[in-house]
Motif scaffolding. Structure first.
Motif, PDB file in Angstrom:
ATOM      1  N   SER A  57       0.852  -1.125  -0.077  1.00 20.10           N
ATOM      2  CA  SER A  57      -0.050   0.103   0.068  1.00 20.10           C
ATOM      3  C   SER A  57       1.049   1.382  -0.034  1.00 20.10           C
ATOM      4  N   HIS A  59       0.638   3.516   1.976  1.00 21.03           N
ATOM      5  CA  HIS A  59       0.824   3.778   3.575  1.00 21.03           C
ATOM      6  C   HIS A  59       2.233   3.114   3.781  1.00 21.03           C
ATOM      7  N   SER A  60       2.309   1.752   3.548  1.00 25.48           N
ATOM      8  CA  SER A  60       3.589   1.071   3.750  1.00 25.48           C
ATOM      9  C   SER A  60       4.774   1.763   2.950  1.00 25.48           C
ATOM     10  N   SER A  63       6.177   4.448   4.906  1.00 25.72           N
ATOM     11  CA  SER A  63       6.477   3.898   5.987  1.00 25.72           C
ATOM     12  C   SER A  63       7.930   3.213   5.950  1.00 25.72           C
ATOM     13  N   ILE A  66      10.512   5.932   5.476  1.00 28.33           N
ATOM     14  CA  ILE A  66      10.948   6.502   6.575  1.00 28.33           C
ATOM     15  C   ILE A  66      11.980   5.590   7.263  1.00 28.33           C
ATOM     16  N   GLU A  89      -1.243  10.610   7.024  1.00 27.53           N
ATOM     17  CA  GLU A  89      -0.522  10.220   8.298  1.00 27.53           C
ATOM     18  C   GLU A  89       0.817  10.171   8.252  1.00 27.53           C
ATOM     19  N   VAL A  90       1.540   9.557   7.366  1.00 28.31           N
ATOM     20  CA  VAL A  90       2.734   9.124   7.586  1.00 28.31           C
ATOM     21  C   VAL A  90       3.677  10.283   6.730  1.00 28.31           C
ATOM     22  N   ILE A  93       4.333  12.393   9.559  1.00 28.39           N
ATOM     23  CA  ILE A  93       5.458  11.711  10.502  1.00 28.39           C
ATOM     24  C   ILE A  93       6.626  12.073   9.930  1.00 28.39           C
ATOM     25  N   GLY A  96       8.056  15.678  10.466  1.00 30.84           N
ATOM     26  CA  GLY A  96       8.275  15.474  11.920  1.00 30.84           C
ATOM     27  C   GLY A  96       9.554  14.865  12.348  1.00 30.84           C
ATOM     28  N   MET A  97       9.682  13.731  11.587  1.00 31.17           N
ATOM     29  CA  MET A  97      10.980  13.108  11.911  1.00 31.17           C
ATOM     30  C   MET A  97      12.174  13.482  11.226  1.00 31.17           C
TER      31      MET A  97
ATOM     32  N   GLY B   5      13.877  16.895  15.543  1.00 35.89           N
ATOM     33  CA  GLY B   5      12.858  15.712  15.009  1.00 35.89           C
ATOM     34  C   GLY B   5      12.722  14.929  16.525  1.00 35.89           C
TER      35      GLY B   5
ATOM     36  N   VAL C  64       7.544   4.811  14.401  1.00 36.57           N
ATOM     37  CA  VAL C  64       6.826   5.795  13.390  1.00 36.57           C
ATOM     38  C   VAL C  64       5.223   6.034  13.416  1.00 36.57           C
ATOM     39  N   ASN C  68       1.974   0.532  10.980  1.00 35.35           N
ATOM     40  CA  ASN C  68       3.039  -0.042  10.113  1.00 35.35           C
ATOM     41  C   ASN C  68       4.406  -0.277  10.531  1.00 35.35           C
ATOM     42  N   ALA C  71       6.042  -2.665   8.041  1.00 30.96           N
ATOM     43  CA  ALA C  71       6.743  -1.586   6.727  1.00 30.96           C
ATOM     44  C   ALA C  71       7.963  -1.006   7.431  1.00 30.96           C
ATOM     45  N   VAL C  72       7.848  -0.327   8.461  1.00 28.44           N
ATOM     46  CA  VAL C  72       9.102   0.271   8.983  1.00 28.44           C
ATOM     47  C   VAL C  72      10.179  -0.640   8.992  1.00 28.44           C
ATOM     48  N   GLN C 104      -2.265  -5.331   7.886  1.00 28.00           N
ATOM     49  CA  GLN C 104      -1.739  -5.297   6.508  1.00 28.00           C
ATOM     50  C   GLN C 104      -0.412  -5.198   6.276  1.00 28.00           C
ATOM     51  N   SER C 105       0.358  -4.318   7.143  1.00 27.00           N
ATOM     52  CA  SER C 105       1.614  -4.158   6.762  1.00 27.00           C
ATOM     53  C   SER C 105       2.658  -5.296   7.431  1.00 27.00           C
TER      54      SER C 105
END
Lengths: 383, 80, 287
Positions: A57, A59-60, A63, A66, A89-90, A93, A96-97, B5, C64, C68, C71-72, C104-105
């Motif tokens: 996805s 989103h992943s 992720s 990151i 959402e990410v 992040i 922010g990270m 951060g 994160v 996720n 995924a991370v 899912q992730s």
């Protein structure tokens, strides 16, 4: 330099290939899909030495980006519309990270109703995410902006991710001649990624993505605010250096026949090409009209815009997005930041063609404005 | 903010917070009874009992797992 | 099994007294050692270990978001590969971040077979937000969002079988474990670290706050879960299933249930139904 006939999707994939990218997490979505396909093929053919992560996805995808960026890898990904929205959402992040990720976004309308065609609602809706946003007018700009973005995002005074926006189909699926620079030259320009702030390394253990209470959160956001301001200098310097090496220079804004213009149209992205043609026609008819093309939307180049538009009588702001009841985002920001007589025009949503007649109509309406915000190009008959 | 951060670059720095202040009951190990089974060392949520069975009271929250898991009842919980 | 005396999770973390979660993390890291990068989704562990400007982690650690971690961790692993570096990559996730929002992730990461160790520390509800049910909440448990009442006996569905779903992903090494059986757990972590590709360990962890028992009984409750057959310890190595601990004689489930507030409301018939469910599961797994 090699001249290639390429779409903007091909151009940004080439840019990622040239930029010493380590990890590519990507999920296909129209009209960004061929970026994912080109990169997959580059890796499969050994033209690109990167880890290609076939995520499940968007989103992943972000992720993974990151995680990889925090481990010291240079990352590239691409998405569009619903994919960008799923990343919402990410995206916040990543910024922010302070992860210097570079992403191409093929601008496409947001559902509902479902549309796969172009407007800029997707990226505009992420304007407060902390990402730098650069809008390309053509495939060449898309390629150049991706390369420049690595230098900008990774700068210790910036450390904010960057999104290069290219209009879906109009740029992503249209072939044009593109100068693809030599690998060695780009490699020297971007070098390899050296994390300036944080890295996951057992030799030097850090905790990344911590939990802040009200004593600290606001300062972290304020830092980002300052970083976005700082990025203006870095963007300027990187652009100058890029110009010296590659022979193409881009400012925050492009001034097209604005110096004596009574009416200035402000726009972003591929529509600028149409606007320029119409301006040439109108000028032959004796009217003083100009175009201010906004290249960088975040950070917002208030001073650079002001320097160009301050002597014009009226400003027409074109938005391929809408904030309901208040008009387009660019229109609202110009009204908020500049002391000008500006009018907003909502154009080209969901792939609606923006024709020369529409631009002429916008100029006409701006001369004798009846409303603050108008929708241009709506069908006149009942549907 | 000194840390971009909100990254924390001082590993193990929660040691600055002495969670021993949370404690109501204090574990005392009777070394004469101890059979060196390591249960209290393994099961301590704070990791504040070492292999010599010394308890770091700066961090011990007084949960009493060490006393419950001691097979020879060598750990007593005493009110602070 | 030889483990280091070094602690990789520092004291001073903000876990409740008697929390089982740091026990699981401590033990796993004693096996994995300092050349390890840890990933956590949002949850109890993340909040209790990273109160800025402090951290309990002695090794590199990243958080994160909630959904996720798989995924991370995939990204961390891909980056290590690309940069030619070698470290263990371990995820410490809660049951919500694993079975529900993070599913899912996790599925994607396991399907791609990244070289990571995913440890789900399962305390059977959303404890960080104050005990709401998750997909891992067991049959009959009363939580804030599956409360027992006139028309409800609490959670009305059995626990989602995550480890077997991971087996169905062809994950090379899958195991269940309990913080109350440290040797068994640490052996499994060791095997996971020696596995090429993904491994998944589902670690059962009693929660004093969410389950309602005295903080000193955390380990005892974990043991009761295994002794009654409510939790089964097994591993599946390249598809081969093996029970790693078989209670000599299974204790009646009621001994486990009556020790916890979350099952206090259960009537005799409901207890019998739960016992029947456990009996059937145990016979299916050969315990």
């Amino acid at each position: 330099m090699v001249l290639k006939i390429a779409t903007a999707n091909r151009a940004v994939a080439e840019a990622a290939k040239l930029s010493n990218v380590n990890v590519i997490p990507v999920y296909p979505i129209t009209p960004a899909t061929s970026i994912a396909e080109y990169l997959a093929k580059f890796v499969a053919d050994g033209e690109m030495d990167a880890e290609y992560v076939r995520v499940e996805s968007e989103h992943s995808a972000m992720s993974v980006a990151i995680g990889a960026s925090s481990t010291g890898a240079r990352v590239f990904t691409a998405t569009s519309s619903q994919g960008l929205a799923l990343m919402h959402e990410v995206l916040f992040i990543a910024a922010g990270m302070r992860a210097p990720i570079v992403m191409a976004n093929a601008n496409r309308a947001l559902s509902a109703p479902l549309s796969i065609w172009n407007d800029q609602q997707d990226s505009i809706s992420e304007r407060d995410s902390g990402w730098i946003q650069i809008y390309a007018e053509n495939a060449q700009e898309a390629l150049d902006f991706v390369i420049q973005s690595y230098r900008i995002t990774e700068h210790p005074e910036v450390l904010l991710p960057a999104m290069v926006c290219l209009d879906g189909f109009i740029l992503t699926h249209t072939v044009e001649p593109v100068d693809v620079p030599e690998k060695e030259v780009v490699s020297d320009f971007v070098s390899t990624y050296k994390p300036a702030n944080a890295i996951l390394d057992p030799e030097n253990p850090m905790s990344i993505g911590t939990f802040t209470d009200p004593n600290y959160y606001m300062e972290a956001r304020h830092d980002m605010y300052n970083a976005m301001i700082n990025s203006k200098n870095i963007i300027r310097n990187v652009n100058k250096e890029f110009g010296e090496i590659f022979g193409r220079e881009y400012d925050f804004v492009e001034n097209y026949r604005c110096d004596d213009a009574e009416i200035i149209i402000v726009a972003m992205g591929s529509v600028c090409g149409t606007v320029k043609d119409v301006i040439d026609e109108i000028r032959r008819e004796g009217e003083k009209v100009g175009l201010l093309k906004l290249r960088v939307f975040r950070p917002f180049p208030t001073d650079e815009i002001n320097a160009v538009v301050k002597n014009a009588d009226k400003i027409a702001v074109l938005d391929k997005n809408v904030s309901f009841d208040i008009g387009g985002a660019l229109y609202n920001e110009i009204k908020a930041k500049l002391d000008v007589d500006a009018y907003g025009f909502i154009i080209g949503l969901g792939g609606r063609d923006v024709t020369p007649e529409h631009i002429r109509k916008i100029v006409k309406e701006t001369k004798k404005p009846e409303k603050d915000v108008q929708w241009i190009g709506l069908r006149e008959e009942e549907i | 903010m000194t840390s971009t951060g909100a990254v924390v670059k001082k590993p193990g720095s929660t040691r600055n917070t002495k969670t021993g202040s949370w404690r109501t009951f204090k574990p005392i190990i009777d070394m004469d009874k101890c059979i060196d089974c390591e249960n209290c060392y393994l099961f301590c949520p704070e990791g504040c009992i070492n292999k010599e069975y010394e308890i770091d009271y700066d961090y011990c929250k007084g949960c009493g797992i060490c006393a419950t898991e001691c097979p020879v009842k060598a750990v007593k919980m005493e009110r602070e | 099994m030889k483990i280091t005396e070094k602690e990789f999770l520092a004291p001073g973390h903000r876990a409740c007294a008697g929390c089982g979660e740091p026990i699981g993390v401590r033990l796993a890291l004693k096996v994995l050692g300092e050349n390890t990068i840890a990933v956590s989704p949002t949850g109890c562990l993340e909040v209790i270990t990273s109160p800025y400007p402090e951290t309990a982690w002695e090794i590199p650690w990243i958080h994160v978001a909630f959904e996720n971690a798989g995924a991370v961790a995939s990204g961390v692993e891909a980056a290590l590969k690309s940069l030619g570096r070698k470290s263990n990559v371990v995820v410490f996730a809660g049951d919500g971040g694993t079975a529900d929002i993070g599913f899912q992730s996790l599925s994607g990461a396991m399907e791609r077979n990244h070289d990571i160790i995913y440890i789900c520390i399962d305390n059977e509800a959303y404890m960080n937000t104050g005990v709401q049910r998750s997909g891992a909440t067991p049959y009959g448990a009363s939580t804030m969002t599956s409360p027992a009442g006139k028309k409800s006996f609490g959670e009305d569905k059995p626990k989602k079988n995550l480890p077997m779903i991971m087996v169905a992903h062809n994950v090379p090494y899958v195991a269940t474990a309990s913080i109350s059986y440290p040797e068994d757990f640490m052996k499994k972590v060791k095997k996971a670290s020696e596995t090429e590709g993904s491994s998944y360990i589902h670690l059962h962890q009693p929660c004093t706050t969410g389950w309602g028992f005295d903080p000193s009984k955390t380990i005892e409750l974990g043991r009761l879960a295994v002794e009654t057959g409510a939790w089964i310890l097994y591993e599946v190595e390249n598809g081969d299933f093996k029970v790693t601990y078989r209670p000599a004689q299974r204790k009646p489930l009621i001994e486990y249930l009556k020790a916890q507030k979350r099952f206090k409301h259960l009537k005799e018939a409901e207890v019998a139904m739960l016992q029947d469910y456990v009996d059937r599961t145990c016979s299916e797994y050969g315990v």
